[in-house]
Design a protein around this motif. Structure first.
Motif, PDB file in Angstrom:
ATOM      1  N   ARG A 105       2.030   1.657  -3.381  1.00  0.00           N
ATOM      2  CA  ARG A 105       0.902   2.229  -4.288  1.00  0.00           C
ATOM      3  C   ARG A 105       0.642   3.675  -4.136  1.00  0.00           C
ATOM      4  O   ARG A 105       0.546   4.359  -5.091  1.00  0.00           O
ATOM      5  N   ALA A 122      -7.745   0.819  -3.220  1.00  0.00           N
ATOM      6  CA  ALA A 122      -6.531   1.469  -3.838  1.00  0.00           C
ATOM      7  C   ALA A 122      -6.072   0.513  -5.094  1.00  0.00           C
ATOM      8  O   ALA A 122      -5.029   1.121  -5.831  1.00  0.00           O
ATOM      9  N   LEU A 166       0.930  -1.152  -0.022  1.00  0.00           N
ATOM     10  CA  LEU A 166       0.185  -0.152   0.008  1.00  0.00           C
ATOM     11  C   LEU A 166       0.825   1.139  -0.050  1.00  0.00           C
ATOM     12  O   LEU A 166       0.386   2.282  -0.629  1.00  0.00           O
ATOM     13  N   ALA A 169      -3.222  -6.689   1.363  1.00  0.00           N
ATOM     14  CA  ALA A 169      -3.370  -5.155   0.808  1.00  0.00           C
ATOM     15  C   ALA A 169      -4.614  -4.967   0.631  1.00  0.00           C
ATOM     16  O   ALA A 169      -5.379  -3.929   0.653  1.00  0.00           O
ATOM     17  N   GLN A 198      -7.354  -2.173   2.029  1.00  0.00           N
ATOM     18  CA  GLN A 198      -7.853  -1.121   1.190  1.00  0.00           C
ATOM     19  C   GLN A 198      -8.130  -1.359  -0.099  1.00  0.00           C
ATOM     20  O   GLN A 198      -7.247  -1.504  -1.045  1.00  0.00           O
TER      21      GLN A 198
END
Length: 302
Positions: free
Chosen positions: A96, A126, A93, A119, A123
């Motif tokens: 990202r 995302a 994340l 991940a 979220q």
């Protein structure tokens, strides 16, 4: 294709990733907003095994990010740091976030697949898509009971990794144990020195070998919050379009687990499974063209 190494500082560690750019990114007037494919390796492996898939994705117009899992580079090893798939998922994340405003497709193999699921569970918004290689989703693991006796035999190496001597044994006898794992997990793959040399180089560092084995130990440390988070996140629905792939001849994780364990209701935006024939555990290195084709179809369908 232009490549560089990016560094991400997190948890007082220097995490690394190879980033490969399509021509549009660095040509004069390049707009710098191509979609991103994040390819995450497993054990015992490095980002280099994604090389041919990465090249194909770059040719298709994607920026490709290939992170090293924490612990797989000397600068990301520190006693007291966490080495487990949940924390690795938080690292993904953080990677990202470096590509804010772009669509990011997440692809994981082996431990990279487990980290990728963590991940997404943390979220989901995302990520544009999720692709899992060689590891099935775990929400309904209890359905695999008929396959568990054979799988327990195949997974005995996980107990081996609990021993304090495990890091040393990985490098002993010219990395005989690493070579044996590759051979038994992908029995039909005649891998070359150039295929395995990056792995041997990584595991020649005792700190890296130590950190890599900690991922396996993390599965049994239920007193740790991160370990409990691994199991809690593995039960959550994954609300992204998902592709799950396995090699028919995988000697590490049975391909049959894929269809047994998939529960469509745990994937509100859909899941599709693919089993590649004449292929083992390292399917992205064994059959890069087939994997590339299926990834591109999955990305383009969204």
């Amino acid at each position: 294709m232009m490549s560089n190494t990016q560094i991400l500082q997190r948890d007082q560690l220097d995490l690394s990733a190879l980033v490969d750019y399509p021509e549009i990114e660095y040509a004069p007037g390049g707009i710098g907003n191509s979609p991103v494919a994040m390819l995450v390796h497993g054990f015992p492996d490095t980002p280099h095994s994604w090389g041919k898939v990465a090249q194909g994705l770059v040719q298709a117009g994607y920026t490709v990010v290939r992170p090293w899992l924490r612990g797989y580079t000397p600068a990301s090893v520190k006693h007291g740091a966490s080495y487990d798939p949940y924390t690795a998922g938080l690292d993904l994340l953080a990677w990202r976030d470096m590509f804010a405003g772009r669509k990011v497709h997440l692809v994981g193999h082996d431990w990279g697949a487990v980290a990728a699921m963590a991940a997404v569970a943390t979220q989901a918004n995302a990520w544009e898509t999720l692709s899992l290689l060689a590891i099935p989703p775990f929400q309904r693991v209890e359905r695999a009971w008929r396959l568990l006796p054979r799988q327990m035999v195949m997974s005995q190496y996980m107990l081996e990794m609990q021993a304090a001597s495990a890091p040393v044994k990985l490098a002993a006898n010219q990395f005989g144990r690493v070579r044996a794992l590759w051979s038994s997990w992908s029995p039909g793959w005649k891998f070359t020195n150039s295929d395995i040399d990056p792995v041997l180089e990584a595991f020649s560092n005792p700190k890296v070998a130590w950190a890599a084995t900690r991922y396996y130990r993390s599965l049994f440390t239920l007193h740790r919050v991160a370990t409990r988070s691994i199991y809690a996140s593995s039960r959550k629905p994954l609300n992204v379009p998902t592709l799950a792939m396995a090699g028919q001849d995988d000697g590490c994780m049975q391909a049959a687990l894929l269809n047994v364990m998939i529960e469509p209701t745990c994937f509100p935006r859909g899941i599709r499974s693919e089993i590649l024939s004449n292929c083992g555990h390292f399917l992205h290195a064994e059959q890069p063209d087939a994997v590339l084709s299926k990834l591109l179809a999955h990305f383009d369908a969204q």
